[in-house]
Enzyme design. Sequence first.
Site, PDB file in Angstrom:
ATOM      1  N   GLU A  96       0.825  -1.214   0.000  1.00 29.52           N
ATOM      2  CA  GLU A  96       0.000   0.000   0.000  1.00 29.52           C
ATOM      3  C   GLU A  96       0.862   1.268   0.000  1.00 29.52           C
ATOM      4  O   GLU A  96       0.384   2.356   0.326  1.00 29.52           O
ATOM      5  CB  GLU A  96      -0.952   0.023   1.211  1.00 29.52           C
ATOM      6  CG  GLU A  96      -1.932  -1.136   1.305  1.00 29.52           C
ATOM      7  CD  GLU A  96      -3.045  -1.123   0.242  1.00 29.52           C
ATOM      8  OE1 GLU A  96      -3.049  -0.228  -0.619  1.00 29.52           O
ATOM      9  OE2 GLU A  96      -3.891  -2.044   0.287  1.00 29.52           O
ATOM     10  N   HIS A 152      -3.076   1.779   8.254  1.00 26.80           N
ATOM     11  CA  HIS A 152      -4.155   1.058   7.572  1.00 26.80           C
ATOM     12  C   HIS A 152      -4.356  -0.256   8.322  1.00 26.80           C
ATOM     13  O   HIS A 152      -3.394  -0.978   8.590  1.00 26.80           O
ATOM     14  CB  HIS A 152      -3.785   0.792   6.110  1.00 26.80           C
ATOM     15  CG  HIS A 152      -4.615  -0.286   5.495  1.00 26.80           C
ATOM     16  ND1 HIS A 152      -5.994  -0.207   5.428  1.00 26.80           N
ATOM     17  CD2 HIS A 152      -4.297  -1.481   4.946  1.00 26.80           C
ATOM     18  CE1 HIS A 152      -6.456  -1.308   4.859  1.00 26.80           C
ATOM     19  NE2 HIS A 152      -5.451  -2.110   4.567  1.00 26.80           N
ATOM     20  N   HIS A 172      -7.588  -3.529   9.507  1.00 23.28           N
ATOM     21  CA  HIS A 172      -8.834  -4.206   9.120  1.00 23.28           C
ATOM     22  C   HIS A 172      -9.737  -4.392  10.355  1.00 23.28           C
ATOM     23  O   HIS A 172      -9.899  -5.519  10.833  1.00 23.28           O
ATOM     24  CB  HIS A 172      -8.513  -5.577   8.513  1.00 23.28           C
ATOM     25  CG  HIS A 172      -7.645  -5.553   7.285  1.00 23.28           C
ATOM     26  ND1 HIS A 172      -7.018  -6.676   6.779  1.00 23.28           N
ATOM     27  CD2 HIS A 172      -7.307  -4.536   6.447  1.00 23.28           C
ATOM     28  CE1 HIS A 172      -6.332  -6.346   5.687  1.00 23.28           C
ATOM     29  NE2 HIS A 172      -6.481  -5.053   5.465  1.00 23.28           N
ATOM     30  N   HIS A 184     -12.870  -3.357   2.995  1.00 20.35           N
ATOM     31  CA  HIS A 184     -11.437  -3.668   3.094  1.00 20.35           C
ATOM     32  C   HIS A 184     -10.862  -3.244   4.444  1.00 20.35           C
ATOM     33  O   HIS A 184     -10.378  -4.088   5.195  1.00 20.35           O
ATOM     34  CB  HIS A 184     -10.682  -2.994   1.926  1.00 20.35           C
ATOM     35  CG  HIS A 184      -9.199  -3.196   1.975  1.00 20.35           C
ATOM     36  ND1 HIS A 184      -8.362  -2.841   0.955  1.00 20.35           N
ATOM     37  CD2 HIS A 184      -8.383  -3.707   2.930  1.00 20.35           C
ATOM     38  CE1 HIS A 184      -7.115  -3.140   1.261  1.00 20.35           C
ATOM     39  NE2 HIS A 184      -7.104  -3.655   2.466  1.00 20.35           N
TER      40      HIS A 184
HETATM   41  P1  13P Z   1       1.054  -5.560   2.979  1.00 23.59           P
HETATM   42  O1  13P Z   1       1.452  -6.853   3.642  1.00 23.59           O
HETATM   43  O2  13P Z   1       1.659  -5.405   1.608  1.00 23.59           O
HETATM   44  O3  13P Z   1       1.347  -4.377   3.885  1.00 23.59           O
HETATM   45  O4  13P Z   1      -0.519  -5.587   2.715  1.00 23.59           O
HETATM   46  C1  13P Z   1      -1.453  -5.738   3.751  1.00 23.59           C
HETATM   47  C2  13P Z   1      -2.762  -5.091   3.453  1.00 23.59           C
HETATM   48  O5  13P Z   1      -3.569  -4.923   4.356  1.00 23.59           O
HETATM   49  C3  13P Z   1      -3.068  -4.645   2.076  1.00 23.59           C
HETATM   50  O6  13P Z   1      -4.179  -3.823   2.035  1.00 23.59           O
HETATM   51 ZN    ZN Z   2      -5.549  -4.043   3.801  1.00 19.18          ZN
END
Ligand code: 13P
Ligand code: ZN
Length: 269
Positions: free
Chosen positions: A119, A142, A144, A214
């Site tokens: 990202e 970022h 989840h 996401h």
């Molecule tokens: P990376 O392992 O490349 O950081 O990706 C994780 C992710 O949440 C992608 O949206």
């Molecule tokens: Zn992600």
Amino acid sequence: MKSILDNRPALAKEVNKVAEVAGYLWQKGWAERNGGNITVNITEYIDDEIRQMPAISEVKPIGTTLPNLKGCYFYCKGTNMRMRDLARWPMENGSIIRILDDCAHYVIIADNPVRPTSELPSHLSVHNYLIGKGSPYKASVHTHPIELIALTHCKKYLEKDVATRMLWSMIPETKAFCPRGLGIIPYKLPSSVELADATIKELEDYDVVMWEKHGVFAVDCDVMAAFDQIDVLNKSALIYIAARNMGFEPDGMSDEQMKEMSVAFNLPK
Ligand code: 13P
Ligand code: ZN
């Protein structure tokens, strides 16, 4: 093993904060496998010795050109690395990169040639935007978060500020500590430049934005503060769900109570 963090307590403190937050993300169940990523603009901690450090990777393209990042340095979570591993070993599961003078490429300089998160286009575009507007924000996260992502599987909550109003009304602190609310970005391919562009646009009005189905992307002065904004929003989602599980639709705070909060805490909206 020698580390760039040795004898650099201020830089080590920033990286250790990333490790601490990575542990929280794992504990909360928000970081399955390699899920989520963190970057921090650490340029203010860079000394002459670091500036002279040779690249330990080939020159790599960012995928976009970001003029405000010339000569900047970032700590980045490594792609495919686990938050739960980063929590213990931040320099084995992340790396420090230098943006080259063309503002379109970067090299890794320390400690290990760990390739930055997929990202990176979104993270670096956001840092470029923040510098451009003179923002004190240095960290982007970022992750989840389960309950917030679940909301985005319902069309109603994808409409502008519907989720924000519901979340703010669950408990007064949410509006106080996430005063700009939750922006919504319609589904886009992970790691794409389109997602990066949409993220910057939405961050004009919000500190935390949702990538539909996401995860969230948050910015703040440091990684701890960015985490806190996500945490208060997800707490509100949990309260909403708890009420629904008890068999009723929660009333939420009234408009008057919300207005009173905004005045008392001097909030923008
Ligand atoms: P990376 O392992 O490349 O950081 O990706 C994780 C992710 O949440 C992608 O949206
Ligand atoms: Zn992600």
